[in-house]
Write an enzyme that holds these catalytic residues in place. Structure first.
Site, PDB file in Angstrom:
ATOM      1  N   GLY A 224       0.853  -1.183  -0.028  1.00 21.32           N
ATOM      2  CA  GLY A 224      -0.017   0.051   0.032  1.00 21.32           C
ATOM      3  C   GLY A 224       0.988   1.248  -0.044  1.00 21.32           C
TER       4      GLY A 224
ATOM      5  N   GLU B 129       5.186  -5.998   1.685  1.00 24.62           N
ATOM      6  CA  GLU B 129       4.771  -6.383   0.166  1.00 24.62           C
ATOM      7  C   GLU B 129       4.230  -5.588  -0.588  1.00 24.62           C
ATOM      8  OE1 GLU B 129       2.310  -9.629   1.938  1.00 24.62           O
ATOM      9  OE2 GLU B 129       0.683  -8.479   2.462  1.00 24.62           O
TER      10      GLU B 129
ATOM     11  N   GLY C  35       2.932  -3.757  -3.918  1.00 25.40           N
ATOM     12  CA  GLY C  35       2.843  -4.099  -5.511  1.00 25.40           C
ATOM     13  C   GLY C  35       2.893  -2.985  -6.086  1.00 25.40           C
ATOM     14  N   ARG C  36       1.766  -2.131  -6.031  1.00 25.07           N
ATOM     15  CA  ARG C  36       1.798  -0.912  -7.138  1.00 25.07           C
ATOM     16  C   ARG C  36       3.171   0.082  -6.970  1.00 25.07           C
ATOM     17  NH1 ARG C  36      -3.307   1.602  -8.400  1.00 25.07           N
ATOM     18  NH2 ARG C  36      -4.110   0.344  -6.639  1.00 25.07           N
TER      19      ARG C  36
ATOM     20  N   CYS D  91     -18.348   1.534 -26.137  1.00 24.88           N
ATOM     21  CA  CYS D  91     -19.808   2.521 -26.275  1.00 24.88           C
ATOM     22  C   CYS D  91     -20.521   2.462 -24.914  1.00 24.88           C
ATOM     23  CB  CYS D  91     -20.834   1.615 -27.005  1.00 24.88           C
ATOM     24  SG  CYS D  91     -20.195   1.122 -28.670  1.00 24.88           S
TER      25      CYS D  91
ATOM     26  N   TYR E 120      -1.861  -2.755 -11.889  1.00 19.23           N
ATOM     27  CA  TYR E 120      -3.413  -2.368 -11.702  1.00 19.23           C
ATOM     28  C   TYR E 120      -3.893  -2.030 -13.152  1.00 19.23           C
ATOM     29  CZ  TYR E 120      -2.353  -3.571  -7.015  1.00 19.23           C
ATOM     30  OH  TYR E 120      -2.061  -4.265  -5.690  1.00 19.23           O
TER      31      TYR E 120
HETATM   32  C1  LIG Z   1      -3.060  -5.890  -2.704  1.00 15.80           C
HETATM   33  C2  LIG Z   1      -2.075  -6.138  -1.746  1.00 15.80           C
HETATM   34  C3  LIG Z   1      -0.846  -6.058  -1.493  1.00 15.80           C
HETATM   35  C4  LIG Z   1      -0.270  -4.753  -2.251  1.00 15.80           C
HETATM   36  O1  LIG Z   1      -0.978  -3.649  -2.361  1.00 15.80           O
HETATM   37  P1  LIG Z   1      -0.171  -2.486  -3.257  1.00 15.80           P
HETATM   38  O2  LIG Z   1      -1.137  -1.223  -2.930  1.00 15.80           O
HETATM   39  O3  LIG Z   1      -0.280  -2.916  -4.404  1.00 15.80           O
HETATM   40  O4  LIG Z   1       1.059  -2.201  -2.493  1.00 15.80           O
HETATM   41  C5  LIG Z   1      -0.119  -6.184  -0.530  1.00 15.80           C
HETATM   42  N1  LIG Z   1      -0.759  -7.084   0.687  1.00 15.80           N
HETATM   43  C6  LIG Z   1      -2.020  -7.756   0.396  1.00 15.80           C
HETATM   44  C7  LIG Z   1      -2.548  -8.443   1.382  1.00 15.80           C
HETATM   45  C8  LIG Z   1      -2.848  -7.271  -0.748  1.00 15.80           C
HETATM   46  O5  LIG Z   1      -4.062  -7.425  -0.800  1.00 15.80           O
END
Ligand SMILES: *Cc1c(COP(=O)(O)O)cnc(C)c1O
Length: 408
Positions: free
Chosen positions: A235, A271, A273-274, A352, A381
């Site tokens: 996050g 952890e 992601g984004r 559309c 994403y």
């Molecule tokens: C989606 C998610 C992440 C990654 O979140 P980002 O906003 O992409 O960093 C990490 N842990 C869990 C449990 C998630 O569901």
């Protein structure tokens, strides 16, 4: 800013090769290395594969991450195959018994357990498989004061949630885990929480400290000597309105080093992601048409939100750069080239539906039919959350740029 490798490809592709996703893997590699270097050596960095599970992306990250967080049986299989041997942490709500059994067969290293029933299913599956030390982190839905979360875009902690266990439910899980005085195939290795997304570094640090403190109290209260891991989730915020303003990994790394000092003997893990992959991807397309309606300018692009759903889901303007196309081959029609100059224009796709908007009323110096548009921050994403088959337009091309060979 668009990298020169992406720009070159984006202008060399023909109109029929568009739209295209272009991923700058050297840029991803450099970013991942910088993130890793900013973090204290003992902190474990997992990549949340759901942000972008493309195999070249997973493989590019491999030297810079400790492992991967996966959130479905499909991701377990996919990531295992793409990066064999990399540690996996299996999270996500609603894991089926079949998925748990398969994950045990594949030797998944960590299970993030989200409910009491899931814990029982996993224990049964582990017993059937003859395993006696399956490592579990309980995902906890910790209450956080709203001021701790600051401007969290998607606050998930502390309010009623389908994710994880409320603190009272964690207590009820303890008798089912070895290391808490009882014996069984599951051992409680740690606490996991992913409470919010879109947080800046100071807010992330506040949340991480709250999770680590809570884990310490739990472990002290119940004598959980094997509870040595604290996963504080992902996050980390990214700013779509200002692509150049990045999450402050240096400040975060420093704060996490301090936190680690306050929790000796415990492994901290994140952890994201984004924030790892969003910047490496570009969605490149061309302007098919420009028109005015009710006094407003619209540019109709090849492709749309069925390829890049991000601006629709997040209700933002996807940042973009115009790549003017001036070769005589670009415009060969015997009529004037549709264009807008010095006025706000709304960029839409071919669907559309009025929701197919990529950016709304953005001021551009000039935009003409045949010009290329490269949408930035399309590395996370984006493609993999999109409704590809809606309206049956062709799929985009995918290009994974590697470092060019040095000149001989
Ligand atoms: C989606 C998610 C992440 C990654 O979140 P980002 O906003 O992409 O960093 C990490 N842990 C869990 C449990 C998630 O569901």
């Amino acid at each position: 800013m668009i990298t020169s490798a992406v720009r070159t490809l984006a202008t060399e592709l023909t109109g029929d090769d568009l739209p295209a996703y272009v991923y700058d893997l050297p840029a991803l590699r450099a970013h991942a290395r910088a993130v890793r270097d900013a973090l204290p050596p003992g902190l474990e960095l997992y990549y949340a594969a759901k942000a972008n599970p493309a195999p070249p992306v997973l493989r590019t990250l491999a030297p810079h991450v400790t492992g991967y967080e996966v959130a479905s049986g499909g991701e377990v299989e996919h990531v295992r195959a793409a990066v064999p041997g990399a540690p996996l942490a299996f999270g996500g709500p609603g894991k089926t018994e079949g998925e748990l059994r398969r994950a045990l067969t594949l030797g998944v290293e960590r299970f993030h357990v989200e409910s009491e029933q899931e814990l029982r299913l996993l224990a049964g599956a582990a017993e059937d498989a003859g395993l006696d030390a399956v490592d579990v982190l309980l995902r906890v839905n910790l209450p956080l004061a709203s001021d701790e979360l600051g401007g969290a875009a998607l606050a998930m902690g502390g309010r009623p949630s389908p994710f994880g266990l409320d603190p009272e439910a964690v207590q009820r899980c303890l008798p089912l885990l070895s290391g808490a005085g009882s014996r069984g195939p599951l051992r409680l290795r740690g606490i996991h929480a992913h409470l919010a997304s879109g947080l800046d570094a100071p807010a992330q640090l506040t949340v991480a400290a709250a999770i680590a403190d809570w884990a310490r109290k739990l472990s002290e209260r119940h004598g959980l000597d094997e509870l040595t891991e604290v996963n504080v989730g992902g996050g980390m915020g990214v700013d779509y309105a200002r692509p150049d303003r990045r999450f402050d990994w240096a400040a975060y790394g420093k704060g996490m080093a301090d936190l680690a000092l306050r929790h000796p003997g415990r492994t901290l893990r994140i952890e994201p992601g984004r924030a790892l992959t969003v910047y490496c991807g570009w969605y490149v397309t061309e302007v098919l048409d420009i028109k005015h309606s009710g006094g407003e300018a619209f540019a109709v692009l090849r492709g749309g939100t069925h390829h890049i759903r991000t601006p629709a889901t997040k209700q933002h303007d996807q940042p973009f750069q115009v790549l003017p196309m001036d070769t005589t081959a670009t415009w060969t029609r015997p009529w004037a080239r549709p264009a807008v100059r010095e006025e706000p224009v709304t960029l839409v796709g071919q669907l559309c539906t009025p929701k197919d908007v990529l950016a709304r009323r953005v001021q551009v110096p000039e935009l003409r039919a045949g010009d290329r548009v490269a949408f930035a921050m399309a590395g996370a994403y984006a493609w993999n959350i999109s409704h590809h088959d809606f309206l049956m337009h062709p799929r985009p091309g995918f290009h994974y740029l590697e470092r060019r060979a040095p000149p001989q």
